[in-house]
Design an enzyme around this catalytic site. Structure first.
Site, PDB file in Angstrom:
ATOM      1  N   ASN A   1       0.857  -1.189   0.000  1.00 29.77           N
ATOM      2  CA  ASN A   1       0.000   0.000   0.000  1.00 29.77           C
ATOM      3  C   ASN A   1       0.899   1.248   0.000  1.00 29.77           C
ATOM      4  OD1 ASN A   1      -1.421   2.273   1.123  1.00 29.77           O
ATOM      5  ND2 ASN A   1      -3.088   0.887   1.616  1.00 29.77           N
TER       6      ASN A   1
ATOM      7  N   ASP B   1      -0.143   4.511  -0.107  1.00 28.50           N
ATOM      8  CA  ASP B   1      -0.854   5.747   0.268  1.00 28.50           C
ATOM      9  C   ASP B   1       0.050   6.772   0.941  1.00 28.50           C
ATOM     10  OD1 ASP B   1      -3.126   4.446  -0.570  1.00 28.50           O
ATOM     11  OD2 ASP B   1      -3.977   4.180   1.435  1.00 28.50           O
ATOM     12  N   HIS B   2       0.918   6.270   1.830  1.00 28.97           N
ATOM     13  CA  HIS B   2       1.641   7.235   2.666  1.00 28.97           C
ATOM     14  C   HIS B   2       2.884   7.808   2.001  1.00 28.97           C
ATOM     15  CE1 HIS B   2      -1.439   6.893   5.509  1.00 28.97           C
ATOM     16  NE2 HIS B   2      -1.300   5.589   5.564  1.00 28.97           N
TER      17      HIS B   2
ATOM     18  N   ARG C   1       3.818  18.801   1.257  1.00 27.43           N
ATOM     19  CA  ARG C   1       4.440  19.981   0.669  1.00 27.43           C
ATOM     20  C   ARG C   1       3.848  20.370  -0.681  1.00 27.43           C
ATOM     21  NH1 ARG C   1       9.593  21.680   2.604  1.00 27.43           N
ATOM     22  NH2 ARG C   1       9.211  21.763   4.830  1.00 27.43           N
TER      23      ARG C   1
ATOM     24  N   HIS D   1      -5.585   3.655  -1.771  1.00 26.64           N
ATOM     25  CA  HIS D   1      -6.918   4.040  -1.294  1.00 26.64           C
ATOM     26  C   HIS D   1      -7.211   5.454  -1.777  1.00 26.64           C
ATOM     27  CE1 HIS D   1      -9.724   4.426   2.500  1.00 26.64           C
ATOM     28  NE2 HIS D   1     -10.345   4.726   1.377  1.00 26.64           N
TER      29      HIS D   1
ATOM     30  N   ARG E   1      -9.344   8.208  -1.296  1.00 26.50           N
ATOM     31  CA  ARG E   1     -10.344   8.642  -0.304  1.00 26.50           C
ATOM     32  C   ARG E   1     -11.189   9.762  -0.872  1.00 26.50           C
ATOM     33  NH1 ARG E   1      -8.819   6.699   5.165  1.00 26.50           N
ATOM     34  NH2 ARG E   1     -10.643   7.852   5.833  1.00 26.50           N
TER      35      ARG E   1
ATOM     36  N   ARG F   1      -6.952  12.869   0.535  1.00 25.14           N
ATOM     37  CA  ARG F   1      -5.898  13.366   1.433  1.00 25.14           C
ATOM     38  C   ARG F   1      -4.519  12.801   1.067  1.00 25.14           C
ATOM     39  NH1 ARG F   1      -7.605  10.371   6.992  1.00 25.14           N
ATOM     40  NH2 ARG F   1      -9.583  11.340   6.455  1.00 25.14           N
ATOM     41  N   HIS F   2      -4.490  11.637   0.413  1.00 23.44           N
ATOM     42  CA  HIS F   2      -3.167  11.152  -0.036  1.00 23.44           C
ATOM     43  C   HIS F   2      -3.198  10.835  -1.534  1.00 23.44           C
ATOM     44  CE1 HIS F   2      -5.145   7.460   1.287  1.00 23.44           C
ATOM     45  NE2 HIS F   2      -4.856   7.646   2.564  1.00 23.44           N
TER      46      HIS F   2
ATOM     47  N   GLU G   1      -8.537   0.492  -3.068  1.00 18.46           N
ATOM     48  CA  GLU G   1      -9.380   0.555  -1.865  1.00 18.46           C
ATOM     49  C   GLU G   1     -10.351   1.702  -2.054  1.00 18.46           C
ATOM     50  OE1 GLU G   1      -7.191   1.027   1.710  1.00 18.46           O
ATOM     51  OE2 GLU G   1      -6.142  -0.855   1.460  1.00 18.46           O
TER      52      GLU G   1
ATOM     53  N   THR H   1      -7.263   6.992   9.934  1.00 18.79           N
ATOM     54  CA  THR H   1      -7.073   5.874   9.023  1.00 18.79           C
ATOM     55  C   THR H   1      -8.357   5.058   9.085  1.00 18.79           C
ATOM     56  OG1 THR H   1      -5.677   3.967   8.487  1.00 18.79           O
ATOM     57  CG2 THR H   1      -5.957   4.468  10.820  1.00 18.79           C
ATOM     58  N   THR H   2      -8.437   3.981   8.283  1.00 16.48           N
ATOM     59  CA  THR H   2      -9.665   3.192   8.279  1.00 16.48           C
ATOM     60  C   THR H   2      -9.857   2.549   9.648  1.00 16.48           C
ATOM     61  OG1 THR H   2      -9.136   2.704   5.982  1.00 16.48           O
ATOM     62  CG2 THR H   2     -10.917   1.433   6.977  1.00 16.48           C
TER      63      THR H   2
ATOM     64  N   GLU I   1     -11.058  -9.284   3.216  1.00 19.90           N
ATOM     65  CA  GLU I   1      -9.792  -8.914   3.853  1.00 19.90           C
ATOM     66  C   GLU I   1     -10.081  -8.722   5.329  1.00 19.90           C
ATOM     67  OE1 GLU I   1      -7.151  -6.128   1.918  1.00 19.90           O
ATOM     68  OE2 GLU I   1      -6.453  -5.377   3.866  1.00 19.90           O
TER      69      GLU I   1
ATOM     70  N   HIS J   1      -3.841  -4.149   7.700  1.00 26.52           N
ATOM     71  CA  HIS J   1      -3.956  -2.987   8.583  1.00 26.52           C
ATOM     72  C   HIS J   1      -3.063  -3.127   9.801  1.00 26.52           C
ATOM     73  CE1 HIS J   1      -5.393   0.746  10.166  1.00 26.52           C
ATOM     74  NE2 HIS J   1      -6.062   0.921   9.055  1.00 26.52           N
TER      75      HIS J   1
ATOM     76  N   GLY K   1       1.205  -1.195   4.340  1.00 29.88           N
ATOM     77  CA  GLY K   1       1.646   0.093   3.831  1.00 29.88           C
ATOM     78  C   GLY K   1       2.401   0.951   4.805  1.00 29.88           C
ATOM     79  N   HIS K   2       1.711   1.454   5.835  1.00 25.24           N
ATOM     80  CA  HIS K   2       2.265   2.502   6.683  1.00 25.24           C
ATOM     81  C   HIS K   2       3.626   2.125   7.264  1.00 25.24           C
ATOM     82  CE1 HIS K   2       2.660   4.870  10.432  1.00 25.24           C
ATOM     83  NE2 HIS K   2       2.215   5.839   9.651  1.00 25.24           N
TER      84      HIS K   2
END
Ligand code: PXP
Length: 246
Positions: A10, A12-13, A21, A46, A48, A52-53, A73, A103-104, A154, A194, A216-217
């Protein structure tokens, strides 16, 4: 003989850091390309509602430029269904989404949401998008996913990953083991994700009826210290150790 276990990365981050930035750096598409080189089996993003990402352009580029299957996602909304049908990713994982959450948080309510989810799952499946439902490791949710005709679930393993007390973690792990067995009995393909880290991944990887982990994170955070490819390779190594042990 252990079953193969796929790693979905993942990204996303990577986009979270970029968006802090503005501009284009770091590029989540470059991260997806590196993930492919480091042995990931898929990439997850994901989109959203509040963007946001990951952005719409990221999704277009991930579909067109990256040589890995994309797992999109998405919330169960008309907007996201339209985007999925336009891009036709390999897979769509339906997640609950609240604007104010960080987060989710928690799984989808497949029991209470049956009437809302049923037509969405039909539309995505008819477009040959593999649908998964992100649910808590709970029998009622698994049975509801089965009734809805989703081919994949999942399991939300965040509570297990976040538990600091080892006894509590063991109890939460046993729920995941049980849920994976129920999924298998129901004929559902079972994934998990997750909050997974180097510390928590091995016992989940050991559960043979789970065939894919989405992570991911932690990988993006660890990349700061050891590089993105190395963080993935180390996760893959720990998944393989857990798998062999199971
Ligand atoms: N699976 C699902 C359905 C998720 O919503 C997320 C978080 O976006 C993940 C996996 C990955 O979780 P993490 O970033 O904590 O590894």
């Amino acid at each position: 003989m252990s079953r193969p276990l796929r790693l979905g990365v993942n990204i996303d981050h990577v986009a979270t850091i970029r968006n802090a930035r503005g501009g284009r750096h770091p590029d989540p598409v470059r991260a997806a390309e590196l993930a492919a080189q480091a042995g990931a089996d898929g990439v997850t993003a994901h989109l959203r509602e509040d963007r946001r990402h990951i952005s719409d352009v990221d999704i277009t580029r991930l579909v067109c430029d990256v040589d890995l299957p994309l797992n999109l996602e998405m919330a169960a909304t008309d907007e996201m269904v339209g985007i999925a049908l336009r891009h036709k990713p390999h897979a769509a994982c339906i997640v609950p989404e609240k604007r104010e959450e960080r987060t989710t948080e928690g799984g989808l309510d497949a029991v209470g949401g049956h009437n809302h989810l049923a037509p969405i799952i039909t539309q995505l499946s008819e477009a040959h998008i593999r649908v998964s439902l992100f649910i808590e490791p709970d029998r009622a949710q698994l049975e509801a996913a089965h009734r809805l005709g989703a081919p994949v679930v999942e399991l939300h393993v965040g509570a297990y990953c976040d538990a600091e007390d080892l006894d509590e973690r063991a109890v939460l792990l046993s729920r995941i083991v049980e849920a994976a067995a129920i999924a298998e009995d129901l004929g559902l393909e079972c994934h998990a994700g997750h909050g997974l880290t180097y510390e928590t991944v091995e016992p989940v990887a050991a559960i043979q009826s789970i065939v894919e982990l989405n992570i991911g994170h932690f990988l993006v955070g660890e990349a700061i210290f050891i590089g993105f490819e190395e963080s993935l390779r180390e996760m893959r190594r720990r998944m393989d150790i857990g798998r062999a042990r199971g």
